[in-house]
Write a protein that holds these residues in place. Structure first.
Motif, PDB file in Angstrom:
ATOM      1  N   ASN A  52      -3.940 -76.507  15.023  1.00 54.82           N
ATOM      2  CA  ASN A  52      -4.437 -77.227  16.205  1.00 54.82           C
ATOM      3  C   ASN A  52      -4.381 -76.402  17.484  1.00 54.82           C
ATOM      4  OD1 ASN A  52      -4.980 -79.642  14.772  1.00 54.82           O
ATOM      5  ND2 ASN A  52      -2.803 -80.194  14.859  1.00 54.82           N
ATOM      6  N   GLY A  53      -3.957 -75.151  17.390  1.00 54.61           N
ATOM      7  CA  GLY A  53      -3.964 -74.284  18.563  1.00 54.61           C
ATOM      8  C   GLY A  53      -2.780 -74.447  19.496  1.00 54.61           C
ATOM      9  N   ASN A  54      -1.675 -75.039  19.000  1.00 51.90           N
ATOM     10  CA  ASN A  54      -0.493 -75.232  19.839  1.00 51.90           C
ATOM     11  C   ASN A  54       0.456 -74.042  19.687  1.00 51.90           C
ATOM     12  OD1 ASN A  54      -1.040 -77.951  20.890  1.00 51.90           O
ATOM     13  ND2 ASN A  54      -0.910 -78.529  18.724  1.00 51.90           N
ATOM     14  N   GLU A  55      -0.005 -72.902  20.114  1.00 53.14           N
ATOM     15  CA  GLU A  55       0.785 -71.687  19.961  1.00 53.14           C
ATOM     16  C   GLU A  55       1.915 -71.645  20.989  1.00 53.14           C
ATOM     17  OE1 GLU A  55      -2.082 -68.614  20.372  1.00 53.14           O
ATOM     18  OE2 GLU A  55      -3.228 -69.245  18.605  1.00 53.14           O
ATOM     19  N   VAL A 105       1.357 -72.689  24.987  1.00 56.23           N
ATOM     20  CA  VAL A 105       0.350 -72.047  25.832  1.00 56.23           C
ATOM     21  C   VAL A 105      -0.359 -73.105  26.673  1.00 56.23           C
ATOM     22  CG1 VAL A 105       0.035 -70.107  24.273  1.00 56.23           C
ATOM     23  CG2 VAL A 105      -1.352 -72.177  23.971  1.00 56.23           C
ATOM     24  N   ALA A 106      -0.911 -72.697  27.780  1.00 57.21           N
ATOM     25  CA  ALA A 106      -1.494 -73.632  28.746  1.00 57.21           C
ATOM     26  C   ALA A 106      -2.585 -74.499  28.138  1.00 57.21           C
ATOM     27  CB  ALA A 106      -2.035 -72.858  29.948  1.00 57.21           C
ATOM     28  N   GLU A 107      -3.347 -73.954  27.189  1.00 51.57           N
ATOM     29  CA  GLU A 107      -4.474 -74.694  26.600  1.00 51.57           C
ATOM     30  C   GLU A 107      -4.086 -75.513  25.377  1.00 51.57           C
ATOM     31  OE1 GLU A 107      -4.498 -70.473  24.855  1.00 51.57           O
ATOM     32  OE2 GLU A 107      -4.051 -71.453  26.783  1.00 51.57           O
ATOM     33  N   ASN A 111       0.087 -80.474  24.805  1.00 51.50           N
ATOM     34  CA  ASN A 111       0.568 -80.694  26.171  1.00 51.50           C
ATOM     35  C   ASN A 111       0.143 -82.042  26.743  1.00 51.50           C
ATOM     36  OD1 ASN A 111       1.554 -78.150  25.881  1.00 51.50           O
ATOM     37  ND2 ASN A 111       0.076 -77.157  27.238  1.00 51.50           N
ATOM     38  N   THR A 112      -0.970 -82.574  26.254  1.00 45.81           N
ATOM     39  CA  THR A 112      -1.483 -83.833  26.811  1.00 45.81           C
ATOM     40  C   THR A 112      -1.277 -85.017  25.885  1.00 45.81           C
ATOM     41  OG1 THR A 112      -3.701 -83.382  25.899  1.00 45.81           O
ATOM     42  CG2 THR A 112      -3.227 -82.590  28.143  1.00 45.81           C
ATOM     43  N   GLY A 233      -0.672 -80.969  33.351  1.00 43.73           N
ATOM     44  CA  GLY A 233      -0.503 -79.554  33.637  1.00 43.73           C
ATOM     45  C   GLY A 233       0.790 -78.957  33.099  1.00 43.73           C
ATOM     46  N   LYS A 234       1.588 -79.744  32.390  1.00 42.56           N
ATOM     47  CA  LYS A 234       2.850 -79.233  31.860  1.00 42.56           C
ATOM     48  C   LYS A 234       2.889 -79.379  30.339  1.00 42.56           C
ATOM     49  CE  LYS A 234       5.539 -79.665  36.051  1.00 42.56           C
ATOM     50  NZ  LYS A 234       6.845 -79.995  36.651  1.00 42.56           N
ATOM     51  N   GLY A 235       3.665 -78.491  29.700  1.00 41.18           N
ATOM     52  CA  GLY A 235       3.712 -78.456  28.244  1.00 41.18           C
ATOM     53  C   GLY A 235       5.100 -78.690  27.690  1.00 41.18           C
TER      54      GLY A 235
END
Length: 588
Positions: A52-55, A105-107, A111-112, A233-235
């Motif tokens: 899922n890209g949650n690196e 990572v920010a993306e 995070n959301t 904006g935070k993870g």
């Protein structure tokens, strides 16, 4: 191929696929999961196995004004573990030139996410050994960045969400639900030994359970526990907690794996079904029974604070059993050893404890109490609930000290009138003269002294006097031949010893405290069966709660009816006539 075996394999594969579809993020802390960078270069990125890209990316914390000093090996290192294979070791003991943790990572989609349908968080962790309370308290394993204050909420120092390790080596999951105004907490028991822990947090929107190696000690059951609050904006952090929105204690220990799922997973879908390290031995079968009708019991209820706070049904089971069994088991006296509540400022805990113990009042069953360190406050709330007024009119009750915290009672059991001297730990010096006078006036009565703080287990697992215990021994026990037993809680564990007083007479000393064991004590209490004919005292550790549990489910570790082992079940020879016949000779 066996048809049943084929079906079983197919079912297992379906479970795996089902669990995998719910996984939002999954990290294994091994060198072959590094996508880019390295430890040495401080720019490592770890793969998300969920796809899922949650690196995760490493974050380096430098000393103030220093950009180059130190090596990554000072705080992070790959290690081979015989149980887990390759793992990542974190060392943040306070002396490292550089420090490091990980963040999403920010993306990262994680995070959301707010997990409104529930969640399962798993972490395979090994705590540092030895554990240093000053260096390792409240270090973070997994933390959601941000604070409740940023969402306009109240809470425990406004933490947003964190899996941390307390100063008592407990895992704590503190979090803000997606809706609501305050944080909620679930935690484990005190963990004593070096081992790998499979920590699992399961939220089904109504209840949040925290398991360590398959055992759930305490739960947080409230309404509106739906989801996890997020700040835009935070993870997430791995290896660092937050306090009031800022980085706090960094993790020390080893990490093998962390996985987050977007729904509550049953145990069959967890990463591993780890077997708990067996610390206690016991019997699943058996019932409490007097060896002969002439025997009688004394019952000791050790520090019920965790039960009253988190598992009140277990405390109710203890008191209910004493109420029902008082006649059949000839329970002549029940004693509560202190710390009746966990938080002296929590009115609901006082009410729960009082309501449970009121069963003994209503059925005229003798009991006595002493306060523990958790029971004191400036308002003397303990006295408001369990002071002299509570015992007014009870025939066995003697008197109270000027502080109203120490007291004594006298009860008939078998051939003797036993005196119970309750010595308050906080007001010990203030009440000492009063306690001494009670002993002088009742030299003819076999006496048991109860105080919350007398002996503890030292590093050699032998009983040793505390500072207060030494005062009690020297001034209230050693000179007075009628004192033949002391009992206390306060310190973790259980133990017993026999000492000699000034006239070389035996004094039995007991430490009984299970609050740091499974489920905050699992309802275990101590029974002392006095057998005057056989000249012995038989001690057993029994759980009325487990007795209830057995009525509707099969018992499994650690749910033992009886604890066994030399600290929990033993018999001491005791010549009643000889010991009590020599009480008139004592030092004045």
């Amino acid at each position: 191929m066996n048809r049943d075996a084929g079906l079983q394999t197919e079912s297992e594969e379906e479970l795996k696929r089902s669990a995998q579809s719910a996984v939002a993020a999954h990290w294994r802390f091994r060198s072959d999961q590094v996508l880019a960078g390295s430890l040495e270069e401080w720019n490592m990125r770890i793969k998300d196995l969920s796809g899922n890209g949650n690196e995760l990316e490493s974050v380096r914390i430098l000393p103030s004004g220093d950009k180059e000093r130190g090596s990554s090996l000072a705080c992070l290192q790959w290690e081979q573990d015989p149980e887990q294979g390759e793992v990542l070791a974190f060392r943040h003991d306070g002396d490292e030139a550089n420090k490091c943790y990980f963040r999403t990572v920010a993306e990262a989609p994680l995070n959301t996410m707010t997990f409104t349908q529930g969640y399962t968080i798993e972490a395979v962790v090994q705590l540092p050994h030895p554990f240093d309370e000053d260096k390792h308290s409240w270090m973070g394993v997994l933390t959601r960045q941000g604070s409740g204050a940023e969402l306009g909420r109240d809470g425990e120092r406004e933490l947003l969400a964190t899996l941390s390790v307390s100063n008592c080596m407990e895992y704590q999951w503190v979090y803000h639900p997606d809706s609501g105004t305050a944080s909620s907490t679930s935690w484990s028991r005190y963990l004593k030994e070096k081992e790998w822990h499979h920590v699992v947090i399961v939220n089904d929107t109504q209840e949040t359970l925290l398991y360590v190696n398959g055992i759930c000690d305490f739960s947080c059951l409230h309404r509106n526990l739906q989801g996890l609050a997020a700040v835009e904006g935070k993870g997430w952090n791995v290896g660092a907690s937050e306090w009031q929105g800022r980085l706090d204690t960094l993790f020390s220990g080893k990490l093998s794996e962390i996985r987050i799922a977007n729904r509550p997973l049953p145990p069959s879908e967890w990463l591993a079904n780890r077997k708990p390290l067996v610390r206690l031995q016991g019997d699943y079968e058996g019932t409490v029974a007097l060896r002969k009708p002439s025997c009688y019991h004394f019952a000791f209820v050790p520090d019920p604070q965790k039960l009253v706070y988190l598992n009140p049904h277990m405390f109710h089971a203890q008191v209910e059993w004493i109420k029902r069994s008082s006649h059949d088991q000839n329970i002549a006296m029940t004693v509560f050893l202190g710390d009746v509540v966990d938080h002296s400022d929590a009115e609901d805990e006082w009410k729960r404890a009082s309501l449970a113990i009121s069963k003994l009042d209503h059925h005229h069953i003798p009991y006595l109490m002493t306060a523990g360190n958790h029971d004191y406050d400036e308002a003397d709330t303990y006295l408001a609930y369990f002071g002299p007024h509570r015992f007014k009119g009870k025939s066995y009750m003697g008197d109270f000290s000027p502080s109203s915290y120490s007291s004594y009672g006298i009860v008939q059991a078998g051939s003797y009138l036993y005196l119970w001297l309750m010595v308050d730990m906080k007001h010990l010096e203030q009440d000492l003269a009063w306690c001494t006078e009670v002993l002088r006036q009742h030299r003819q009565h076999p006496t048991i002294i109860i105080s919350h703080d007398i002996v503890f287990k030292n590093g050699m697992q032998a009983l040793e006097e505390s500072v207060k215990g030494r005062i009690i021994w020297e001034q209230l026990i050693f000179p007075y031949d009628q004192v033949f037993m002391t009992v206390n809680g306060h310190y973790d564990g259980a133990g017993h010893q026999v000492r000699s007083n000034a006239n070389d007479l035996d004094v039995i000393q007991l430490l009984i405290n299970y609050q740091d064991s499974y489920h905050g004590g699992n309802g275990w209490l101590r029974l002392a069966e006095f057998d005057e004919e056989a000249n012995q005292i038989r001690f057993r550790t029994y759980s009325p709660w487990v007795e209830q549990l057995a009525e509707y489910q099969e018992l499994h570790y650690p749910d033992y009816r009886f604890l066994t082992g030399e600290d929990h079940a033993f018999t001491l020879p005791f010549s009643f006539k000889e010991r009590f016949g020599r009480m008139s000779s004592f030092i004045t």
